[in-house]
Design an enzyme around this catalytic site. Structure first.
Site, PDB file in Angstrom:
ATOM      1  N   LYS A 170     -44.589  63.827  86.728  1.00 47.64           N
ATOM      2  CA  LYS A 170     -43.268  64.035  86.161  1.00 47.64           C
ATOM      3  C   LYS A 170     -42.278  64.517  87.220  1.00 47.64           C
ATOM      4  O   LYS A 170     -41.084  64.505  87.004  1.00 47.64           O
ATOM      5  CB  LYS A 170     -43.337  65.135  85.080  1.00 47.64           C
ATOM      6  CG  LYS A 170     -44.329  64.906  83.998  1.00 47.64           C
ATOM      7  CD  LYS A 170     -44.295  66.160  83.065  1.00 47.64           C
ATOM      8  CE  LYS A 170     -45.519  66.187  82.216  1.00 47.64           C
ATOM      9  NZ  LYS A 170     -45.663  67.498  81.542  1.00 47.64           N
ATOM     10  N   GLY A 171     -42.827  64.940  88.356  1.00 48.80           N
ATOM     11  CA  GLY A 171     -41.989  65.592  89.367  1.00 48.80           C
ATOM     12  C   GLY A 171     -40.837  64.743  89.867  1.00 48.80           C
ATOM     13  O   GLY A 171     -39.826  65.254  90.344  1.00 48.80           O
ATOM     14  N   GLU A 223     -41.272  58.934  95.434  1.00 49.08           N
ATOM     15  CA  GLU A 223     -42.087  60.156  95.311  1.00 49.08           C
ATOM     16  C   GLU A 223     -41.201  61.388  95.426  1.00 49.08           C
ATOM     17  O   GLU A 223     -40.220  61.382  96.177  1.00 49.08           O
ATOM     18  CB  GLU A 223     -43.124  60.202  96.441  1.00 49.08           C
ATOM     19  CG  GLU A 223     -44.393  59.459  96.132  1.00 49.08           C
ATOM     20  CD  GLU A 223     -45.352  60.300  95.288  1.00 49.08           C
ATOM     21  OE1 GLU A 223     -44.940  61.320  94.714  1.00 49.08           O
ATOM     22  OE2 GLU A 223     -46.532  59.915  95.216  1.00 49.08           O
ATOM     23  N   ASP A 224     -41.588  62.448  94.727  1.00 45.81           N
ATOM     24  CA  ASP A 224     -40.880  63.719  94.889  1.00 45.81           C
ATOM     25  C   ASP A 224     -41.284  64.387  96.194  1.00 45.81           C
ATOM     26  O   ASP A 224     -40.452  64.837  96.965  1.00 45.81           O
ATOM     27  CB  ASP A 224     -41.149  64.642  93.688  1.00 45.81           C
ATOM     28  CG  ASP A 224     -42.631  64.670  93.287  1.00 45.81           C
ATOM     29  OD1 ASP A 224     -43.448  63.993  93.957  1.00 45.81           O
ATOM     30  OD2 ASP A 224     -42.971  65.358  92.315  1.00 45.81           O
ATOM     31  N   ASP A 227     -47.496  65.573 100.319  1.00 40.91           N
ATOM     32  CA  ASP A 227     -48.100  66.779 100.863  1.00 40.91           C
ATOM     33  C   ASP A 227     -49.300  66.334 101.716  1.00 40.91           C
ATOM     34  O   ASP A 227     -49.129  65.911 102.857  1.00 40.91           O
ATOM     35  CB  ASP A 227     -48.485  67.651  99.661  1.00 40.91           C
ATOM     36  CG  ASP A 227     -49.048  69.004 100.032  1.00 40.91           C
ATOM     37  OD1 ASP A 227     -48.889  69.413 101.182  1.00 40.91           O
ATOM     38  OD2 ASP A 227     -49.648  69.654  99.155  1.00 40.91           O
ATOM     39  N   LYS A 255     -43.886  67.108 103.483  1.00 38.66           N
ATOM     40  CA  LYS A 255     -44.526  68.312 104.040  1.00 38.66           C
ATOM     41  C   LYS A 255     -45.547  67.819 105.052  1.00 38.66           C
ATOM     42  O   LYS A 255     -46.753  67.909 104.834  1.00 38.66           O
ATOM     43  CB  LYS A 255     -45.239  69.032 102.885  1.00 38.66           C
ATOM     44  CG  LYS A 255     -44.965  70.506 102.796  1.00 38.66           C
ATOM     45  CD  LYS A 255     -45.932  71.155 101.836  1.00 38.66           C
ATOM     46  CE  LYS A 255     -45.354  71.506 100.502  1.00 38.66           C
ATOM     47  NZ  LYS A 255     -46.331  72.174  99.622  1.00 38.66           N
ATOM     48  N   VAL A 277     -42.881  74.567  96.977  1.00 38.40           N
ATOM     49  CA  VAL A 277     -41.495  74.513  96.510  1.00 38.40           C
ATOM     50  C   VAL A 277     -41.424  74.063  95.052  1.00 38.40           C
ATOM     51  O   VAL A 277     -42.304  73.352  94.570  1.00 38.40           O
ATOM     52  CB  VAL A 277     -40.635  73.569  97.395  1.00 38.40           C
ATOM     53  CG1 VAL A 277     -40.470  74.140  98.785  1.00 38.40           C
ATOM     54  CG2 VAL A 277     -41.227  72.175  97.453  1.00 38.40           C
ATOM     55  N   ASP A 283     -42.542  71.376  89.801  1.00 35.37           N
ATOM     56  CA  ASP A 283     -42.921  72.509  88.960  1.00 35.37           C
ATOM     57  C   ASP A 283     -44.000  73.352  89.600  1.00 35.37           C
ATOM     58  O   ASP A 283     -44.667  72.937  90.555  1.00 35.37           O
ATOM     59  CB  ASP A 283     -43.474  72.003  87.626  1.00 35.37           C
ATOM     60  CG  ASP A 283     -44.883  71.414  87.781  1.00 35.37           C
ATOM     61  OD1 ASP A 283     -45.078  70.600  88.710  1.00 35.37           O
ATOM     62  OD2 ASP A 283     -45.781  71.786  87.008  1.00 35.37           O
ATOM     63  N   ARG A 289     -38.879  73.237  86.668  1.00 32.94           N
ATOM     64  CA  ARG A 289     -38.439  71.862  86.925  1.00 32.94           C
ATOM     65  C   ARG A 289     -36.925  71.717  86.806  1.00 32.94           C
ATOM     66  O   ARG A 289     -36.321  70.868  87.431  1.00 32.94           O
ATOM     67  CB  ARG A 289     -39.080  70.899  85.915  1.00 32.94           C
ATOM     68  CG  ARG A 289     -40.556  70.651  86.123  1.00 32.94           C
ATOM     69  CD  ARG A 289     -40.963  69.405  85.345  1.00 32.94           C
ATOM     70  NE  ARG A 289     -42.391  69.315  85.099  1.00 32.94           N
ATOM     71  CZ  ARG A 289     -43.282  68.799  85.950  1.00 32.94           C
ATOM     72  NH1 ARG A 289     -42.886  68.352  87.118  1.00 32.94           N
ATOM     73  NH2 ARG A 289     -44.553  68.755  85.631  1.00 32.94           N
TER      74      ARG A 289
HETATM   75  P1  IMP Z   1     -50.510  65.142  97.855  1.00 32.29           P
HETATM   76  O1  IMP Z   1     -51.190  66.357  98.413  1.00 32.29           O
HETATM   77  O2  IMP Z   1     -49.618  64.488  98.880  1.00 32.29           O
HETATM   78  O3  IMP Z   1     -51.488  64.198  97.238  1.00 32.29           O
HETATM   79  O4  IMP Z   1     -49.536  65.657  96.723  1.00 32.29           O
HETATM   80  C1  IMP Z   1     -49.978  65.780  95.435  1.00 32.29           C
HETATM   81  C2  IMP Z   1     -48.951  66.318  94.499  1.00 32.29           C
HETATM   82  O5  IMP Z   1     -49.022  67.722  94.560  1.00 32.29           O
HETATM   83  C3  IMP Z   1     -47.497  66.002  94.741  1.00 32.29           C
HETATM   84  O6  IMP Z   1     -47.107  64.752  94.300  1.00 32.29           O
HETATM   85  C4  IMP Z   1     -46.869  67.096  93.894  1.00 32.29           C
HETATM   86  O7  IMP Z   1     -46.886  66.745  92.529  1.00 32.29           O
HETATM   87  C5  IMP Z   1     -47.814  68.238  94.137  1.00 32.29           C
HETATM   88  N1  IMP Z   1     -47.271  69.120  95.178  1.00 32.29           N
HETATM   89  C6  IMP Z   1     -47.592  69.201  96.477  1.00 32.29           C
HETATM   90  N2  IMP Z   1     -46.886  70.146  97.098  1.00 32.29           N
HETATM   91  C7  IMP Z   1     -46.062  70.677  96.170  1.00 32.29           C
HETATM   92  C8  IMP Z   1     -45.060  71.701  96.186  1.00 32.29           C
HETATM   93  O8  IMP Z   1     -44.742  72.328  97.204  1.00 32.29           O
HETATM   94  N3  IMP Z   1     -44.447  71.952  94.991  1.00 32.29           N
HETATM   95  C9  IMP Z   1     -44.741  71.293  93.847  1.00 32.29           C
HETATM   96  N4  IMP Z   1     -45.663  70.335  93.786  1.00 32.29           N
HETATM   97  C10 IMP Z   1     -46.321  70.025  94.935  1.00 32.29           C
END
Ligand code: IMP
Length: 317
Positions: A170-171, A223-224, A227, A255, A277, A283, A289
């Site tokens: 949902k982000g 993508e929001d 990470d 990130k 963040v 969220d 959110r």
């Molecule tokens: P990934 O680690 O790149 O697979 O990210 C997985 C998901 O973790 C992201 O799409 C976000 O939904 C969530 N996420 C990662 N870092 C943050 C943050 O700093 N704040 C909020 N959600 C996060």
């Protein structure tokens, strides 16, 4: 399609503080400056004096507002609840407005700081959850500007095509709705949803798939935040099996220091440090959110906000 894959030079999320080099006449002024820094609002301390009264050529009365906020083109004079001071300041302000009707100036009580900022889109809005975060990392204004730039670039790069924007709920809700309105091409929008399951293996599960085929389509994954890159890596492989003409990724936040899976990012809004963040769709445990900016969550707030017995890994995105 014109243009090439390009990770544009994403701005670093800004850090603003002018406080250290300023000596304030009153502690409440330092506090106000702190709040302005927190919201990323630029300020100048006592930058200008307005003459109010003359005797011959001699200026015998001046008024120097405490702050000027260039982004809002607004002077701010802080005041206490002491009635004698308020009356005197109001007199001066009236006089100033008569002499300079074009100058925007506001007399502010301590309790009004947040209300003023909220009015201009910076502050805590009504009953929104604002206690858990440390500082604003990216202001609403910076988000608006950057998303508009990204939309312009995407419109240029995809000219002559009808891209399919694919967002992962949902982000991405805020970013997607703002970004698509900045793209000046015919396009369609799809949403997917994933959840994470814990345990030793860990992994991603698709809980909502695309509603239509993307064979032969130019897909832009929106993508929001990227990470570790694991979610995106999984989804890109999955979408590749559907034979699109092309797939690129557009992320608001990167990130990159935490990256495990190397994923190609064509468009990046902001490069951010390794901090958790929230806001603008992002969220923590479904909170925050609706903040109009992106803020850094206090590490303690992550512990406080967690429902009993719930591990951080067992969550929907
Ligand atoms: P990934 O680690 O790149 O697979 O990210 C997985 C998901 O973790 C992201 O799409 C976000 O939904 C969530 N996420 C990662 N870092 C943050 C943050 O700093 N704040 C909020 N959600 C996060």
């Amino acid at each position: 399609m014109t243009g090439q894959d390009q990770k544009r030079d994403a701005p670093q999320a800004p850090e603003a503080s002018q406080r250290s080099s300023t000596s304030f006449a009153h502690p409440s002024e330092a506090e106000f400056a702190h709040i302005l820094d927190f919201y990323g609002v630029h300020w100048k301390y006592e930058p200008r004096s307005f003459p109010l009264r003359w005797e011959g050529d001699l200026v015998v009365e001046m008024f120097t507002p405490d702050f000027y906020l260039p982004d809002l083109d607004l002077y701010v004079e802080l005041t206490t609840l002491k009635q004698s001071l308020v009356t005197e300041k109001n007199r001066k302000l009236r006089h100033l407005r008569e002499l300079h009707p074009d100058v925007k100036v506001k007399l502010l009580y301590k309790r009004d700081y947040h209300r003023l900022l909220a009015k201009y889109g910076y502050g805590p809005l009504a009953q929104a959850d604002v206690n858990g975060f440390d500082r604003v990392l990216i202001t609403a204004e910076q988000l608006r500007e950057r998303v508009a730039e990204m939309g312009r670039q995407i419109s240029l790069d995809y000219v002559g095509t009808q891209p399919v924007l694919v967002g992962v709920l949902k982000g991405v809700a805020c970013f997607m709705s703002d970004l698509m309105r900045q793209i000046t091409l015919p396009l369609s929008v799809e949403f997917m949803a994933v959840s994470y399951y814990g345990g030793q293996e860990g992994g991603v599960r698709i809980t909502k798939d695309l509603d239509r085929e993307i064979r032969g389509a130019h897909v832009l994954m929106v993508e929001d935040i990227v990470d570790t890159g694991m979610t995106l890596n999984y989804l890109l492989h999955y979408l590749q099996t559907r034979s699109p003409a092309s797939i690129k990724v557009c992320t608001l936040l990167d990130k990159s220091v935490r990256r495990i899976a190397e994923v190609p990012l064509a468009y990046v809004g902001f490069e951010i440090p390794d901090e958790f963040v929230v806001g603008y769709g992002l969220d923590y445990m479904e909170r925050y959110r609706n903040l109009p900016f992106i803020a850094v969550l206090r590490p303690e707030a992550r512990e406080e906000g967690r429902p009993p017995g719930k591990a951080e890994g067992e969550l929907e995105k």
